[in-house]
Design an enzyme around this catalytic site. Structure first.
Site, short mmCIF file in Angstrom:
data_model
loop_
_atom_site.label_atom_id
_atom_site.label_comp_id
_atom_site.label_asym_id
_atom_site.label_seq_id
_atom_site.Cartn_x
_atom_site.Cartn_y
_atom_site.Cartn_z
N SER A 1 -5.38 0.22 -3.38
CA SER A 1 -6.63 0.96 -3.28
C SER A 1 -7.80 0.00 -3.04
CB SER A 1 -6.83 1.82 -4.52
OG SER A 1 -7.89 2.72 -4.35
N ASP B 1 -1.94 1.72 -0.01
CA ASP B 1 -2.89 2.81 0.22
C ASP B 1 -4.34 2.32 0.11
OD1 ASP B 1 -2.87 5.44 1.14
OD2 ASP B 1 -3.42 6.24 -0.82
N HIS C 1 -1.67 8.85 -4.09
CA HIS C 1 -2.31 7.53 -3.96
C HIS C 1 -1.53 6.48 -4.75
CE1 HIS C 1 -5.64 4.92 -2.98
NE2 HIS C 1 -6.09 4.84 -4.23
#
Length: 341
Positions: A184, A208, A273
């Protein structure tokens, strides 16, 4: 987010209108910015960029702090990290062995070095042999306001680069087998680390990479395929919390890259996610994610790449030698998630 809301109010007062919901495209003309309670607030691109430009000035003047800590795990201490710093005394008194490959692991928003993703990824690598696994803890990731965490990404990445440079210059740690792995916001921290090392990092794995407040058209302000000799992205919540367009030289789209099977009622996208980290740990330990080569990322997103498996495995240690392009990745809804034995 309160800062954004105030700016948005000022912008509305000046322009008397904002984008209608039907016209909003996250990552293009604005972003749905995540809140700590799991909700999202829309911010128009011009409002966000004005605020970020102001914050960059404050960051550059050193008016904010960016605490970053490093925890070393090896086969001698696989579960209890040794806190290390870029000093001779610290490294000499640690289990760091420059003769072994090194892996840096960087968490995302709201997390710390004790997060489950760090435990899983370090265990996966240490299960493969002798490695230095250095888990990065960056305190600004735990800001209540996502936007202020974004503003710390660049400085955090530079501090990671400083540690890499110290170990490389003074202990002979090789960049030729160094991986920097980030989830992330941590994926973009990894990108900034790669941008600031004295030499090219071998591989960056973006799990991600975060979309909100990052633009595909501004590659120098996010993880991009030039930040290491090889950049791999595993994209699992594209268009919401993560990027949908390909980030890496090798871009992998499990289940098409938007949502993941087994993530029921995943309104916030948090489950999908986070699956990127779960998939990667499994890929390292089991090498079981077969892939289907696609002509472009749209084909991967729409599962229009046929049914013939390629010779490429997602997350494989050999990918840097052979991988380029976009890949669809079939996955199971439960562990083991990979579909190839």
């Amino acid at each position: 987010m309160k800062t954004f809301i105030l700016l948005a109010f000022c912008a509305l007062a000046a322009s008397a209108y904002a984008l209608n919901e039907a016209d909003r495209v996250s990552g293009e003309n604005g972003w749905y910015v995540p809140q700590q309670d799991g909700s999202f607030e829309w911010v128009d691109k011009d409002v966000a960029e004005e605020w970020m430009a102001q914050q960059e000035i404050l960051e550059s003047r050193g008016l904010t702090t960016v605490p970053v800590s490093f925890y070393l795990y090896t086969s001698s201490n696989p579960t209890k990290g040794q806190k290390i710093s870029a000093t001779y005394k610290s490294i000499d008194n640690s289990n760091f062995n420059a003769g072994n490959p090194t892996r840096f692991v960087i968490h995302g928003w709201t997390q710390s070095y004790t997060a489950g993703m760090n435990k899983n990824i370090r265990a996966a690598w240490l299960g493969q042999g002798d490695y230095n696994v250095i888990v990065v803890d960056w305190a600004r990731a735990r800001s209540i306001d996502y936007a202020t965490s974004v503003m710390a990404v660049s400085a955090t990445g530079k501090k990671v680069a400083n540690m890499i440079n110290f170990l490389n210059s003074n202990y002979g740690m090789s960049l030729n087998d160094l991986y920097v792995i980030g989830h992330s916001l941590g994926a973009h921290v990894a990108g900034y680390a790669g941008k600031n090392t004295n030499g090219q990092v071998y591989a960056i794995i973006g799990l991600d990479p975060a979309l909100p407040l990052f633009s595909y058209n501004s590659p120098n302000k996010r993880l991009n395929s030039n930040d290491a000799w090889y950049v791999e992205s595993i994209q699992t919540n594209g268009g919401q919390l993560g990027f949908l367009k390909p980030i890496g030289k090798g871009a992998f789209y499990p289940n098409g890259g938007k949502s993941q099977p087994g993530c029921f009622m995943d309104v916030t996208g948090a489950c999908s996610h986070g699956r990127s980290t779960t998939y990667y740990a499994e890929a390292v330990s089991q090498d079981n994610f077969g892939t289907i080569k696609c002509g472009d990322y749209q084909s991967a997103v729409n599962d229009q790449c046929g049914s013939t498996y390629s010779g490429v495995r997602m997350g494989a240690d050999t990918n840097a030698y052979m991988v380029s392009g976009d890949f669809y990745v079939p996955v199971n809804s439960n562990s083991p998630f990979g579909m190839i034995n």
